[in-house]
Design an enzyme around this catalytic site. Structure first.
Site, PDB file in Angstrom:
ATOM      1  N   ASP A  49      -2.310  -3.762 117.029  1.00  0.00           N
ATOM      2  CA  ASP A  49      -1.761  -2.655 117.805  1.00  0.00           C
ATOM      3  C   ASP A  49      -2.680  -1.448 117.846  1.00  0.00           C
ATOM      4  OD1 ASP A  49      -1.235  -2.054 114.936  1.00  0.00           O
ATOM      5  OD2 ASP A  49      -0.288  -0.258 115.770  1.00  0.00           O
ATOM      6  N   ASP A  73     -10.929  -5.081 108.134  1.00  0.00           N
ATOM      7  CA  ASP A  73     -11.795  -3.985 108.566  1.00  0.00           C
ATOM      8  C   ASP A  73     -12.523  -3.458 107.328  1.00  0.00           C
ATOM      9  OD1 ASP A  73     -12.895  -1.695 109.645  1.00  0.00           O
ATOM     10  OD2 ASP A  73     -11.050  -0.928 110.498  1.00  0.00           O
ATOM     11  N   LYS A 103       2.702  -5.883 110.232  1.00  0.00           N
ATOM     12  CA  LYS A 103       3.226  -6.657 111.339  1.00  0.00           C
ATOM     13  C   LYS A 103       2.132  -7.483 112.006  1.00  0.00           C
ATOM     14  CE  LYS A 103       6.406  -2.915 112.402  1.00  0.00           C
ATOM     15  NZ  LYS A 103       6.189  -1.536 112.869  1.00  0.00           N
TER      16      LYS A 103
END
Ligand code: IMP
Ligand code: MG
Length: 183
Positions: free
Chosen positions: A156, A100, A40
Site C-alpha cells: 500500500d 526494505d 496486512k
C-alpha cells in the site's frame, strides 16, 4: 504521489509464486509446517502462494506496524496482532510482501526465535536489493528490486492500492509515466 509504471506483471508474480511454492513443497515434505503471513501487506502473497503448495500446511497471521502512513521506515515496530498458535518445535516459514530496511523482519525474527521453533525461515515476494540495514537471510525470494517505493499486490501507499494485481512504482504527481487507470 500517484501510480506509475508497472514493475512486475501479474503473470510474472504467478510464475515466481509457482516456483517458490514448488520449492517449499519439496523442502518441507513430511514436516509439520506453519506458514505465517505478516499483515496486512502479505495477505495476497500468502493466499496465492498457498495455492501452489502441495503438502499439508497450517496458516497463522501476525500484524505489525512499521511505517504509519508515510513511505520512510521509522525503525519502530509494534505487534498489533500476535500468533494464535504456539510455535515451539514447529517448522515456521514467515511470508512477507517486501523486505526494505529489514527492521520489521529483524524484530519479528527475534520475537519468534525465543519461542523455540524447530526452524524459522523467510519467504518474501520482493526484496529491495542491498539496502537492508540489518542482513537478513531470505530462503525464498520472488524478485529483487531497486530502492523505489512500490505498490500493488498487497503493498500500500497510505492504505491504498493493495488490490492492484501487479506491482507498480509510486511517482510524483507531475510525473508523466503512469500507465494505469487507477488514480
Ligand atoms: P522494513 O522494516 O523497512 O523492511 O519494511 C517492511 C515493511 O514496510 C513492509 O512489510 C511494508 O509494509 C513496508 N514497505 C517497505 N517498502 C515498501 C514499499 O516499497 N511499498 C510499500 N510498502 C513498503
Ligand atoms: Mg505497509
Amino acid at each position: 504521489m500517484k501510480v506509475g509504471k508497472t514493475l512486475i506483471r501479474a503473470e510474472e508474480i504467478e510464475t515466481a509464486l509457482a516456483r517458490i511454492g514448488g520449492a517449499i513443497s519439496a523442502d518441507y515434505a513430511g514436516k509439520d509446517l506453519l506458514m505465517i503471513a505478516v499483515l496486512k501487506g502479505a495477505f495476497i502473497t500468502m493466499a496465492d502462494l498457498a495455492r501452489h503448495i502441495t503438502i499439508p500446511v497450517e496458516f497463522d497471521f501476525m500484524a505489525v506496524s512499521s511505517y504509519g502512513a508515510a513511505t520512510k521506515t521509522s525503525g519502530v515496530v509494534r505487534i498489533l496482532k500476535d500468533l494464535d498458535q504456539e510455535i515451539a518445535g514447529r517448522h515456521v516459514l514467515i511470508v512477507e510482501d517486501i523486505i526494505d530496511s529489514g527492521l520489521t523482519l529483524n524484530y519479528l525474527l527475534r520475537s519468534l526465535r525465543v519461542r523455540h521453533p524447530e526452524s524459522l525461515e523467510i519467504a518474501a515476494l520482493l526484496v529491495k536489493k542491498d539496502i537492508q540495514r540489518i542482513p537478513i537471510d531470505v530462503k525464498y525470494t520472488g524478485f529483487e528490486i531497486g530502492p523505489e517505493f512500490v505498490i500493488g499486490y498487497g503493498l500500500d501507499y497510505a492504505g491504498k492500492y493493495r488490490n492492484l494485481p501487479h506491482v507498480a512504482v509510486m511517482v510524483e504527481d507531475d510525473a508523466e509515466d503512469d500507465d494505469t487507470t487507477i488514480e
